[in-house]
Design a protein around this motif. Structure first.
Motif, PDB file in Angstrom:
ATOM      1  N   SER A  92      -6.376   2.017  -0.252  1.00 16.01           N
ATOM      2  CA  SER A  92      -5.953   1.624   1.087  1.00 16.01           C
ATOM      3  C   SER A  92      -6.996   0.728   1.747  1.00 16.01           C
ATOM      4  O   SER A  92      -6.662  -0.287   2.359  1.00 16.01           O
ATOM      5  CB  SER A  92      -5.697   2.869   1.933  1.00 16.01           C
ATOM      6  OG  SER A  92      -5.476   2.523   3.261  1.00 16.01           O
ATOM      7  N   THR A  96      -6.032  -3.100   2.482  1.00 17.08           N
ATOM      8  CA  THR A  96      -5.919  -3.327   3.923  1.00 17.08           C
ATOM      9  C   THR A  96      -6.822  -4.472   4.352  1.00 17.08           C
ATOM     10  O   THR A  96      -6.408  -5.353   5.113  1.00 17.08           O
ATOM     11  CB  THR A  96      -6.306  -2.059   4.715  1.00 17.08           C
ATOM     12  OG1 THR A  96      -5.444  -1.009   4.333  1.00 17.08           O
ATOM     13  CG2 THR A  96      -6.187  -2.280   6.210  1.00 17.08           C
ATOM     14  N   ILE A 126       0.819  -1.207   0.000  1.00 20.05           N
ATOM     15  CA  ILE A 126       0.000   0.000   0.000  1.00 20.05           C
ATOM     16  C   ILE A 126       0.855   1.260   0.000  1.00 20.05           C
ATOM     17  O   ILE A 126       0.739   2.091  -0.894  1.00 20.05           O
ATOM     18  CB  ILE A 126      -0.983   0.021   1.187  1.00 20.05           C
ATOM     19  CG1 ILE A 126      -1.909  -1.185   1.090  1.00 20.05           C
ATOM     20  CG2 ILE A 126      -1.797   1.315   1.189  1.00 20.05           C
ATOM     21  CD1 ILE A 126      -2.892  -1.309   2.200  1.00 20.05           C
ATOM     22  N   SER A 147      -4.291   7.472   3.825  1.00 18.64           N
ATOM     23  CA  SER A 147      -4.128   6.018   3.678  1.00 18.64           C
ATOM     24  C   SER A 147      -4.063   5.346   5.045  1.00 18.64           C
ATOM     25  O   SER A 147      -4.703   4.323   5.275  1.00 18.64           O
ATOM     26  CB  SER A 147      -2.888   5.695   2.840  1.00 18.64           C
ATOM     27  OG  SER A 147      -1.724   5.989   3.560  1.00 18.64           O
TER      28      SER A 147
END
Lengths: 114, 455
Positions: free
Chosen positions: B411, B415, B191, B221
């Protein structure tokens, strides 16, 4: 009237409080204490194992009228015991006779004030 | 008698201090003279004082970038103190270790391949790669706009370290250390590096959204990742019914102080120069932080009748985060506006959080995510001058919105994937027993404070 003092594992405090509240005992005093019984604990500092002499414990004090003594003891045993069989270090309960109890705000005495 | 001696001693000290002031003045003058002359490298004198003629290194910028690198590094222990003070006593070591672990883990990854992935030659604008930048090999003696490229690489590396460390606040008090370490390593690789490449390293968003020092790449982010992680892992045991008090607000305040100071390196260092823009970035950073703190105190004063210290530092952080994307491009008046706006909107966001009931423990999304968005979008209206000539304000706003949406969406999605993978394989969520005993004892076998234990 009795004064119940219980020494328990710190991480069990939440459960014990909840169990006491469930049997209508909502007035408790809690303090952090250290001491030792048979249990041993090991801490790690920079790779070295260190056995502390004194372990952190939590002390609970509850003043109750006679009818509440047994329910309170049962509640503490059930909530503070680690798993079914229990573990060394789970703690102890002391039950003391209590001579008098006075509520400061009103001056009430005895069973009413507990 | 004693009085006389005393006065004699005093006058002596006076003379000594006056002499030292004179010496200092002399030093300053000679330095100023040296700097003045270094502008003209033809004169023979300057060669002895500063640099050889034709020296390709811009020493002024190099020095400032070295200082900035140190300042940004200092923010990470600052963050450890800030977060460490806010959790319960039983989790203080575990929480501080989250920040320190990021320093070490990302410190290795960045040198290995992070820099190459972010600032290497772009592959279709998606990810950078340069064989020569692997292990920083080819960077060793390279210069970049007059500064050693290693300085730039290390400066950027500090940003890569602090970003995953920020996320840790969202799921504080309830993660396993092993899982956390793997999670931040993957997060940084999949990321941070691509996002930083897109916006700064020559990727497909470079030159579109203005992000001076990391509003989108870092704060949005990390904020969004924190929100996703907090929701995925679920609340702490007993939240929100049980009161969970900060263990040490004094440490939190000291950490916040380090963050404010470090932010000068963060923002003013991001100019990668030592000139006008550096001064502008430093000035607006100071103004936005102060405004954010003032506004938060005022709101709390009216709303709660008391100004809290935690509120103060929250407002300060909101101001700092809001100015981060805008630091090089707005006037002090813009900093005032963005700092105030950041504080007001973050205050609302935190109230909303309590209503929604998810457990973003240390308000990573509420402060970093929200203020990052406020700054990235709000800067449109306070630009000193539009960097792309003739660009309409609406288009600028769209570019900014695009930067925000892309970083937030990317993100969030990646994630979530990483969380599932790490949680299902290594385990990320702490066991109930572990949570009750605290991360310090359960994950590290240590205690934060010796005072409670009489050993």
């Amino acid at each position: 009237m009795k004064l119940i003092i219980a020494i328990i594992q710190p991480e069990k405090l939440e459960e014990v409080r909840q169990a006491l509240i469930d049997c209508d005992i909502s007035r408790v005093t809690v303090s952090r204490v250290t001491g030792h019984g048979q249990q041993q604990d090991i801490d790690l500092y920079r790779g070295q194992e260190i056995t502390p002499d004194l372990l952190p414990k939590t002390r609970i004090e509850v003043a109750v009228n006679d009818a509440f003594v047994e329910p309170a003891i049962d509640a503490i045993i059930q909530s503070a015991r680690d798993s079914e069989s229990g573990k060394i270090g789970d703690g102890k309960i002391f039950v003391l006779p209590m001579e008098q109890c006075i509520r400061i705000r009103t001056g009430e005495r005895g069973g009413e004030a507990v | 008698m004693t009085g006389q001696l005393h006065s004699r001693g005093k006058s002596w000290r006076g003379i000594v201090s006056r002499m030292s002031i004179l010496a200092l003045l002399g030093l300053c003058v000679s330095q100023a003279w040296a700097q003045g002359t270094s502008q003209a490298p033809q004169t023979a004198m300057t060669a002895a004082v500063t640099t050889a003629p034709g020296d390709p290194i811009d020493h002024a910028t190099t020095v400032w970038m070295l200082i900035s690198t140190g300042l940004v590094l200092l923010m990470i222990p600052g963050l450890a103190m800030f977060y460490g003070g806010l959790v319960r006593t039983k989790n203080v070591i575990g929480t501080m270790m989250h920040s320190f672990a990021a320093m070490a883990i990302i410190g290795v990854i960045w040198a290995l391949c992070g820099y190459a992935m972010t600032f290497g030659t772009s592959w279709h604008g998606i990810i950078g790669w340069d064989q020569s930048k692997f292990m920083l090999m080819g960077v060793d003696d390279a210069l970049m706009d007059g500064i050693p490229e290693l300085v730039f690489a290390m400066f950027q590396g500090k940003f890569a370290m602090i970003t995953p460390a920020l996320i840790a606040g969202a799921f504080a008090e309830r993660v396993r250390f092993r899982g956390y370490c793997v999670f931040i390593a993957l997060w940084s690789l999949l990321i941070y590096n691509p996002l930083a490449h897109w916006i700064w390293g020559g990727g497909w968003l470079t030159g579109r959204a203005i992000d001076f020092a990391g509003g989108t790449v870092i704060h949005i982010s990390a904020g969004v990742a924190g929100l996703v992680a907090a929701i995925y892992l679920g609340p702490r045991r007993g939240y929100p019914k049980t009161a969970m008090h900060p263990n040490n607000l004094v440490m939190t305040l000291m950490g916040a102080g380090l963050l404010w100071v470090g932010w000068f390196g963060f923002n003013a260092g991001s100019s990668v120069s030592s000139g006008l823009q550096t001064a502008q970035a430093l000035t607006v950073t100071q103004i936005a932080a102060a405004t954010g703190a003032c506004v938060w105190m005022l709101i709390e004063g009216f709303h709660l009748k008391k100004a809290t210290s935690l509120g103060f530092v929250s407002g300060m952080l909101a101001g700092l985060v809001a100015i981060t994307p805008a630091a090089g491009d707005v006037h002090p008046a813009g900093a005032l506006a963005l700092g105030a706006l950041g504080a007001v909107i973050c205050y609302g966001a935190i109230i909303l959080k309590s209503k929604l009931g998810y457990d973003d423990t240390l308000d990573v999304f509420g402060i970093h995510g929200v203020a990052g968005i406020v700054g990235a979008l709000g800067l449109t209206f306070f630009l000193r001058s539009e960097p792309i000539e003739g660009l309409a304000m609406a288009t600028r706003f769209w570019y900014q919105l695009e930067g925000v949406l892309v970083s937030a969406a990317y993100s969030a999605v990646v994630t979530l994937i990483l969380l599932v993978i790490v949680d299902k394989t290594l385990g990320l969520k702490l066991s109930v027993q572990g949570e009750m005993a605290g991360m310090d004892h359960d994950q590290h076998g240590e205690h934060g404070y010796g005072l409670l234990n009489l050993n």
